[in-house]
Design a protein around this motif. Structure first.
Motif, PDB file in Angstrom:
ATOM      1  N   LEU A  45       0.841  -1.189   0.000  1.00 27.15           N
ATOM      2  CA  LEU A  45       0.000   0.000   0.000  1.00 27.15           C
ATOM      3  C   LEU A  45       0.881   1.245   0.000  1.00 27.15           C
ATOM      4  CD1 LEU A  45      -2.330  -1.326   2.835  1.00 27.15           C
ATOM      5  CD2 LEU A  45      -2.653  -1.579   0.366  1.00 27.15           C
ATOM      6  N   PRO A  46       0.732   2.116  -0.987  1.00 26.59           N
ATOM      7  CA  PRO A  46       1.568   3.321  -1.034  1.00 26.59           C
ATOM      8  C   PRO A  46       1.123   4.350   0.003  1.00 26.59           C
ATOM      9  CG  PRO A  46       0.009   3.336  -2.827  1.00 26.59           C
ATOM     10  CD  PRO A  46      -0.159   2.011  -2.121  1.00 26.59           C
ATOM     11  N   GLU A  47       2.041   5.265   0.323  1.00 25.61           N
ATOM     12  CA  GLU A  47       1.711   6.338   1.253  1.00 25.61           C
ATOM     13  C   GLU A  47       0.595   7.192   0.668  1.00 25.61           C
ATOM     14  OE1 GLU A  47       4.707   8.396   3.773  1.00 25.61           O
ATOM     15  OE2 GLU A  47       6.048   7.629   2.228  1.00 25.61           O
ATOM     16  N   THR A  48      -0.245   7.713   1.511  1.00 23.07           N
ATOM     17  CA  THR A  48      -1.343   8.541   1.029  1.00 23.07           C
ATOM     18  C   THR A  48      -0.839   9.849   0.440  1.00 23.07           C
ATOM     19  OG1 THR A  48      -1.641   9.383   3.260  1.00 23.07           O
ATOM     20  CG2 THR A  48      -3.057   7.570   2.605  1.00 23.07           C
ATOM     21  N   ALA A  49       0.337  10.322   0.881  1.00 19.56           N
ATOM     22  CA  ALA A  49       0.891  11.563   0.346  1.00 19.56           C
ATOM     23  C   ALA A  49       1.488  11.368  -1.042  1.00 19.56           C
ATOM     24  CB  ALA A  49       1.945  12.109   1.299  1.00 19.56           C
ATOM     25  N   GLY A  50       1.563  10.139  -1.508  1.00 17.87           N
ATOM     26  CA  GLY A  50       2.051   9.869  -2.856  1.00 17.87           C
ATOM     27  C   GLY A  50       3.550   9.655  -2.954  1.00 17.87           C
ATOM     28  N   ALA A  51       4.257   9.546  -1.837  1.00 13.05           N
ATOM     29  CA  ALA A  51       5.698   9.311  -1.880  1.00 13.05           C
ATOM     30  C   ALA A  51       5.972   7.902  -2.388  1.00 13.05           C
ATOM     31  CB  ALA A  51       6.295   9.504  -0.493  1.00 13.05           C
ATOM     32  N   ALA A  52       7.218   7.664  -2.774  1.00 17.77           N
ATOM     33  CA  ALA A  52       7.580   6.371  -3.361  1.00 17.77           C
ATOM     34  C   ALA A  52       7.618   5.244  -2.328  1.00 17.77           C
ATOM     35  CB  ALA A  52       8.926   6.481  -4.053  1.00 17.77           C
ATOM     36  N   ASP A  53       7.879   5.567  -1.048  1.00 22.87           N
ATOM     37  CA  ASP A  53       7.952   4.521  -0.024  1.00 22.87           C
ATOM     38  C   ASP A  53       6.623   3.807   0.134  1.00 22.87           C
ATOM     39  OD1 ASP A  53      10.573   4.778   0.588  1.00 22.87           O
ATOM     40  OD2 ASP A  53      10.269   5.872   2.453  1.00 22.87           O
ATOM     41  N   LYS A  54       6.708   2.551   0.505  1.00 20.52           N
ATOM     42  CA  LYS A  54       5.515   1.762   0.805  1.00 20.52           C
ATOM     43  C   LYS A  54       5.243   1.866   2.291  1.00 20.52           C
ATOM     44  CE  LYS A  54       5.669   0.279  -3.417  1.00 20.52           C
ATOM     45  NZ  LYS A  54       4.903   0.931  -4.420  1.00 20.52           N
ATOM     46  N   THR A  55       3.996   2.049   2.671  1.00 16.21           N
ATOM     47  CA  THR A  55       3.701   2.199   4.091  1.00 16.21           C
ATOM     48  C   THR A  55       2.856   1.061   4.635  1.00 16.21           C
ATOM     49  OG1 THR A  55       1.779   3.568   3.606  1.00 16.21           O
ATOM     50  CG2 THR A  55       3.859   4.696   4.052  1.00 16.21           C
ATOM     51  N   GLY A  56       2.473   0.125   3.821  1.00 19.76           N
ATOM     52  CA  GLY A  56       1.693  -0.994   4.315  1.00 19.76           C
ATOM     53  C   GLY A  56       1.915  -2.230   3.476  1.00 19.76           C
ATOM     54  N   CYS A 118      -4.581  -9.263   6.585  1.00 21.87           N
ATOM     55  CA  CYS A 118      -3.606  -8.781   7.560  1.00 21.87           C
ATOM     56  C   CYS A 118      -2.910  -7.560   6.963  1.00 21.87           C
ATOM     57  CB  CYS A 118      -2.584  -9.886   7.841  1.00 21.87           C
ATOM     58  SG  CYS A 118      -1.257  -9.390   8.945  1.00 21.87           S
ATOM     59  N   ILE A 119      -2.735  -6.531   7.766  1.00 29.12           N
ATOM     60  CA  ILE A 119      -2.031  -5.337   7.286  1.00 29.12           C
ATOM     61  C   ILE A 119      -0.918  -4.993   8.263  1.00 29.12           C
ATOM     62  CG2 ILE A 119      -2.175  -2.885   6.722  1.00 29.12           C
ATOM     63  CD1 ILE A 119      -5.034  -3.343   5.867  1.00 29.12           C
ATOM     64  N   GLY A 120       0.313  -4.965   7.759  1.00 29.79           N
ATOM     65  CA  GLY A 120       1.472  -4.554   8.532  1.00 29.79           C
ATOM     66  C   GLY A 120       1.854  -3.142   8.150  1.00 29.79           C
ATOM     67  N   SER A 121       2.262  -2.336   9.137  1.00 27.46           N
ATOM     68  CA  SER A 121       2.639  -0.951   8.856  1.00 27.46           C
ATOM     69  C   SER A 121       3.682  -0.466   9.855  1.00 27.46           C
ATOM     70  CB  SER A 121       1.409  -0.035   8.888  1.00 27.46           C
ATOM     71  OG  SER A 121       0.791  -0.090  10.150  1.00 27.46           O
ATOM     72  N   PHE A 122       4.315   0.638   9.509  1.00 25.21           N
ATOM     73  CA  PHE A 122       5.266   1.282  10.403  1.00 25.21           C
ATOM     74  C   PHE A 122       4.501   2.152  11.395  1.00 25.21           C
ATOM     75  CE2 PHE A 122       8.085   0.488   6.803  1.00 25.21           C
ATOM     76  CZ  PHE A 122       9.239   0.060   7.441  1.00 25.21           C
ATOM     77  N   THR A 123       4.948   2.132  12.645  1.00 28.05           N
ATOM     78  CA  THR A 123       4.477   3.096  13.636  1.00 28.05           C
ATOM     79  C   THR A 123       5.472   4.246  13.664  1.00 28.05           C
ATOM     80  OG1 THR A 123       3.508   1.312  14.926  1.00 28.05           O
ATOM     81  CG2 THR A 123       3.823   3.397  16.048  1.00 28.05           C
ATOM     82  N   LYS A 124       6.766   3.903  13.709  1.00 22.73           N
ATOM     83  CA  LYS A 124       7.850   4.884  13.610  1.00 22.73           C
ATOM     84  C   LYS A 124       9.032   4.198  12.952  1.00 22.73           C
ATOM     85  CE  LYS A 124      10.749   8.079  16.285  1.00 22.73           C
ATOM     86  NZ  LYS A 124      11.440   8.417  15.112  1.00 22.73           N
ATOM     87  N   ARG A 125       9.521   4.799  11.897  1.00 28.62           N
ATOM     88  CA  ARG A 125      10.632   4.226  11.153  1.00 28.62           C
ATOM     89  C   ARG A 125      11.922   4.953  11.496  1.00 28.62           C
ATOM     90  NH1 ARG A 125       9.955   4.300   4.930  1.00 28.62           N
ATOM     91  NH2 ARG A 125      12.089   4.937   4.599  1.00 28.62           N
ATOM     92  N   GLY A 126      12.933   4.185  11.867  1.00 30.48           N
ATOM     93  CA  GLY A 126      14.232   4.774  12.194  1.00 30.48           C
ATOM     94  C   GLY A 126      15.336   4.140  11.383  1.00 30.48           C
TER      95      GLY A 126
END
Length: 158
Positions: A45-56, A118-126
């Motif tokens: 799932l792509p970021e809602t802001a349209g960035a290239a990173d995947k967030t889900g 099932c959906i996996g996502s970042f809470t905080k990425r470091g």
């Protein structure tokens, strides 16, 4: 009170599935043996802001007798495994292979029918550690289980 009837596994169907998994798996994300055995389907799932990173990372899987415990519900270890895979595959897509440091699982309701999601996502990425979460939903979109985890990021992750 009577004991619940354990699920009846169709041996011929289970054997055919296992033979297909042996023929079809490879040591690669999305195609490794356990993912194929559980018949996991992956989407990112792509970021809602349209960035290239995947967030889900969304994983869909059938609920079959093979993954049920004797009480007729999906085994909690299977749910924990799928949640771990959802987070691990997301990290791999974003930054490369990483490792689970710790994971806490909470079970909300039994999973008895599917398909499940099932959906996996970042809470905080470091850079060195990331905090993640994953949730499993039943066919009626009810929350079945959730997990929170800490992941050791690969060297050089941004």
């Amino acid at each position: 009170m009577t004991d619940p009837k354990p699920p009846k596994i169709d041996i011929a169907e289970a054997r055919a599935h296992l033979e297909q998994v042996f023929d079809d798996h490879e040591q690669a994300f999305e195609r490794f043996f356990l993912a194929r055995f559980l018949d996991l389907g992956f989407a990112y799932l792509p970021e809602t802001a349209g960035a290239a990173d995947k967030t889900g990372c969304e994983i869909r899987f059938p609920v079959t007798d093979r993954i049920m415990n004797p009480q007729g519900v999906v085994h909690g270890g299977v749910l924990a495994t799928v949640m771990d895979i959802s987070m691990g595959h997301l990290v791999a897509k974003v930054a490369g292979p990483a490792a689970t440091i710790e994971m806490k699982v909470q079970y909300m309701r039994p999973l008895t029918d599917g398909p499940a999601r099932c959906i996996g996502s970042f809470t905080k990425r470091g850079r060195s550690l990331s905090f993640m979460e994953s949730r499993v939903f039943d066919a009626q979109e009810r929350l079945v289980a959730q997990a929170s985890a800490t992941w050791k990021m690969p060297a050089g992750a941004a």
